[in-house]
Scaffold this motif. Structure first.
Motif: not given
Length: 586
Positions: A378-380, A252-260
Motif C-alpha cells: 500500500i505504501f510501496r 475494492k480488493g487489493n490496494m497494494s502495488a508492486i514495488g516495496y
C-alpha cells in the motif's frame, strides 16, 4: 525544556514563520504558478509526468456529476469511475473547488496555491517548534526558515504536489511536545484533525501522523492515562470516515502495488544529494552510488548545514551536561520512548527488505510475502518514510544550539543564521535552477519539462467531437496521462488507466465492452478507441460498421466518421498522421 509560555508568543512565532515560508516560496517559484488560470507548468509535467497526472485527475473530476463518496468522479475511469485520491489530486481541495465549478474560469488549477500554503505552514509550524526552546522571535523565525528550506520538502514541490505537505509531520511533532502537560480532549484533538487532513491530502502522511499520535498515546497509557486509547480509536474512526467520504477506499480488493523494496531508502540517503532529474543538491558533495536505480525515491539529503551542525550539536549537548549525560539520555528515552519507537519503526520500513549502503547490498530481511505484496505494498514507495528521521535530526540541532547558547554564549541566533546560510549556499544551484524554470514564463526549459507524447491536433479535435476516450495499450503510462489531460480540459471522460490504483475487474469489463462494440461495428458515436493493435476481428467490425481507422503517435484511432476533409489535410500536414485501410489487417 521550554521557555515560551505566552499564547501571543506562539501566534507571533507562527505568523512570522508563515511569512518567512511565503518569502522563500516567492524567491524560488514566484507567484506565477499561484495564478489559477496558469496551467502551462502543469500540462507537460515537471521532471516527470506525475504533476500532469494530478492536474488531469482534477479536470476530469471537476466535470463529473456529484456522487457519494464525494471524491469519486465518473469521468476519471469511465463509466464506473474512481476516486480523485488515486490521481493524487489533493482530494480535499478537489472536492472544495468542485463546489464552485460553475463560477470558476474554464482553466482553473489550485496546485500552485496548495504548494504555497504548504511552504507557509511549514514555516509556521517550524517556527512553533523553535518556539518550544526560545522566546526570541528571530531565533524561532530562523528555525522556521531552516525547516522550510528542507531539501526533502522542496524536492517534492511541483513534482508530487500533495507530498509537499510536510507541515503535517511538523504539526504532529509540535503537538507531541506541546501537549505533554495537557489533559483531556484538548490534548488529542489536534492529532485527530491532523490525521483527518492527512488522508484528505495524501495517505502517505498517515504513517507519520498516526505514528506520532500513537507515540503520544502509548506514553500516556504507561503514565496511567487509559483514556488515550479511546482517543486513538476515535481518531482512526474519524480518519476512516473522512477517507470513505473522499473515496479513498473506492477501489475494492487489493490496494497494494508492486514495488516495496525497489523504491526503498539507501543507508547513504542522508548523505546523497542525488534526486529525480539527476540534480546534485550540493555544491560541495558529490553524488553517491545507489544499489538500485529507483532508490532515488528515497531521497533524504540533509543539506550541508545540517550535516555540519549535527556533530557540533552533539558536542554542545555533551559539553553542557558533562557528567550527567547518561542520566539525561536515560531521562529523554524514558519521556519520549513512544516517539523513538515510531521513528525507528518508520526507519526500518523505509530501508525495506534489502538493506544497502551505496552500491553494496549488506543483507536482506526475509519479510513474509503476504506483507511485502500486501500491507507493505500500500505504501510501496517506502523510501519516503525516512523524512521523520530527517526532521528529528533538525529538531535535535535546534534544541542543542538554543539551549547551549542560552546558558553559555548567548549566540543561538547567530548559530542558527550560520546554519541557514550554509544550507542555502550548498543548495544554491538547484534553487536557482528551479527559480529560473518557474519564473521564466517559458514552459519548456531543458530537461526539467517532460514533452507531451500526443502532439498532433487530431487529439484535440477528438476531445472536442467525442465524449469519452478508451485506451488499450500494453505500455506507456505517460501516453494515458497526456490523453487524460487533453480530454479532461475539454470537459470529457476517459478510460486510460492513468490513475495510481485501478479496479482491474471493472476496467476489464469496460474495455471488453468497447472492444466488442468495435468488433460488432456498433461503436458509440460519442466514443473513440485508442489502441496499439488492430486484430482481424476488429478490422472486420470496422468495415461492417463503417467506422474510421487512423494512425498517429504509434497508436491506432477507431471512431465514427467525424472529421471533415479539411481537418484530415491539416492532421496529415502536421506530420505522422495517416488514414488506415482495415482490409490490411484481415
Amino acid at each position: 525544556m521550554r521557555f515560551c509560555k505566552n499564547k501571543s508568543d506562539k501566534k507571533t512565532a507562527f505568523l512570522a514563520g508563515a511569512a518567512i515560508g511565503l518569502i522563500i516560496f516567492r524567491r524560488i517559484y514566484g507567484f506565477g504558478c499561484v495564478n489559477v488560470t496558469n496551467d502551462a507548468f502543469l500540462i507537460n509535467g515537471y521532471l516527470e509526468k506525475d504533476i500532469a497526472q494530478h492536474y488531469a485527475g482534477w479536470m476530469l473530476f471537476r466535470n463529473s456529476d456529484w456522487t457519494f463518496p464525494l471524491g469519486v468522479g465518473k469521468n476519471i475511469a469511465y463509466p464506473y469511475g474512481t476516486a480523485v485520491s488515486y490521481t493524487d489530486s489533493i482530494p480535499i481541495f478537489a472536492v472544495f473547488f468542485k463546489i464552485f465549478r460553475n463560477f470558476l474560469p474554464q482553466t482553473f488549477q489550485y496546485f500552485g496555491l496548495f504548494v504555497m500554503l504548504c511552504f507557509m505552514l511549514q514555516g509556521g509550524f517550524g517556527a512553533l517548534l523553535g518556539n518550544l526552546f526560545t522566546k526570541d522571535l528571530i531565533s524561532a523565525g530562523l528555525v522556521g526558515a531552516i525547516f522550510t528550506l528542507s531539501p526533502v520538502m522542496i524536492e517534492r514541490a511541483f513534482r508530487h504536489c500533495a507530498l509537499t505537505a510536510h507541515f503535517l509531520i511538523l504539526a504532529a511533532l509540535y503537538f507531541y511536545f506541546e501537549n505533554k502537560s495537557k489533559e483531556g480532549a484538548k490534548a488529542y484533538i489536534p492529532f485527530m484533525v491532523i490525521n483527518a487532513l492527512a488522508i484528505g491530502i495524501h495517505p502517505y502522511f498517515l504513517p507519520f501522523t498516526f505514528g506520532i499520535m500513537f507515540a503520544f498515546c502509548i506514553e500516556r497509557v504507561f503514565g496511567k492515562d487509559k483514556k488515550s486509547v479511546l482517543f486513538l480509536l476515535a481518531s482512526i474512526a474519524l480518519t476512516l470516515f473522512v477517507g470513505y467520504a473522499l473515496g479513498a477506499f473506492y477501489v475494492k480488493g487489493n490496494m497494494s502495488a508492486i514495488g516495496y523494496g525497489t523504491y526503498n531508502a539507501n543507508l547513504n540517503s542522508f548523505l546523497n544529494p542525488q534526486s529525480r532529474g539527476f540534480e546534485n543538491w550540493s555544491k560541495y558533495i558529490g553524488l553517491r552510488p545507489l544499489y538500485i536505480e529507483w532508490q532515488i525515491e528515497g531521497f533524504n539529503y540533509l543539506g550541508l548545514g545540517v550535516r555540519l551542525f549535527a556533530p557540533l550539536s552533539a558536542l554542545c549537548v555533551l559539553w553542557k551536561y558533562k557528567k550527567d549525560i547518561i542520566k539525561k539520555v536515560f531521562l529523554f528515552l524514558k519521556n519520549n520512548f513512544g516517539l523513538i519507537f515510531s521513528a525507528a519503526a518508520l526507519f526500518v520500513f523505509a530501508v525495506g527488505d534489502n538493506v544497502s549502503f551505496g552500491g553494496l547490498k549488506l543483507f536482506s530481511i526475509p519479510w513474509p510475502s503476504k506483507l511485502t505484496n500486501g500491507l507493505f505494498g500500500i505504501f510501496r514507495a517506502n523510501g519516503r518514510f525516512l523524512w521523520i528521521v530527517d526532521y528529528l535530526i533538525v529538531l535535535f540541532i535546534v534544541f542543542a544550539l538554543l539551549t547551549f547558547a542560552k546558558y553559555y554564549v548567548q549566540s543561538g541566533t547567530l548559530l542558527l543564521a550560520l546554519l541557514l546560510c550554509v544550507q542555502i549556499y550548498d543548495m544554491g544551484d538547484v534553487l536557482n535552477t528551479k527559480s529560473e524554470y518557474f519564473k521564466s514564463g517559458n514552459d519548456i526549459i531543458g530537461s526539467q519539462t517532460v514533452k507531451p507524447l500526443l502532439k498532433n491536433p487530431v487529439w484535440y479535435e477528438l476531445a472536442d467531437k467525442c465524449d469519452c476516450l478508451y485506451m488499450v495499450r500494453e505500455e506507456n503510462l505517460n501516453c494515458g496521462i497526456d490523453a487524460a489531460s487533453i480530454f479532461g480540459k475539454a470537459g470529457k471522460a476517459v478510460n486510460t488507466r492513468f490513475e495510481a490504483r485501478v479496479n482491474t475487474e471493472k476496467h476489464s469489463q469496460a474495455i471488453s465492452a468497447v472492444l466488442q462494440s468495435v468488433t460488432d461495428g456498433t461503436l458509440n458515436a460519442a466514443d473513440v478507441l485508442m489502441t496499439d493493435n488492430i486484430t482481424p476481428e476488429m478490422a472486420g467490425g470496422i468495415i461492417k460498421g463503417g467506422l474510421s481507422l487512423y494512425k498517429r503517435d504509434d497508436s491506432y484511432i477507431v471512431c465514427r466518421d467525424i472529421f471533415t476533409a479539411d481537418e484530415i489535410i491539416i492532421f496529415t500536414q502536421y506530420g505522422g498522421f495517416e488514414i488506415c485501410d482495415p482490409y490490411d489487417f484481415l
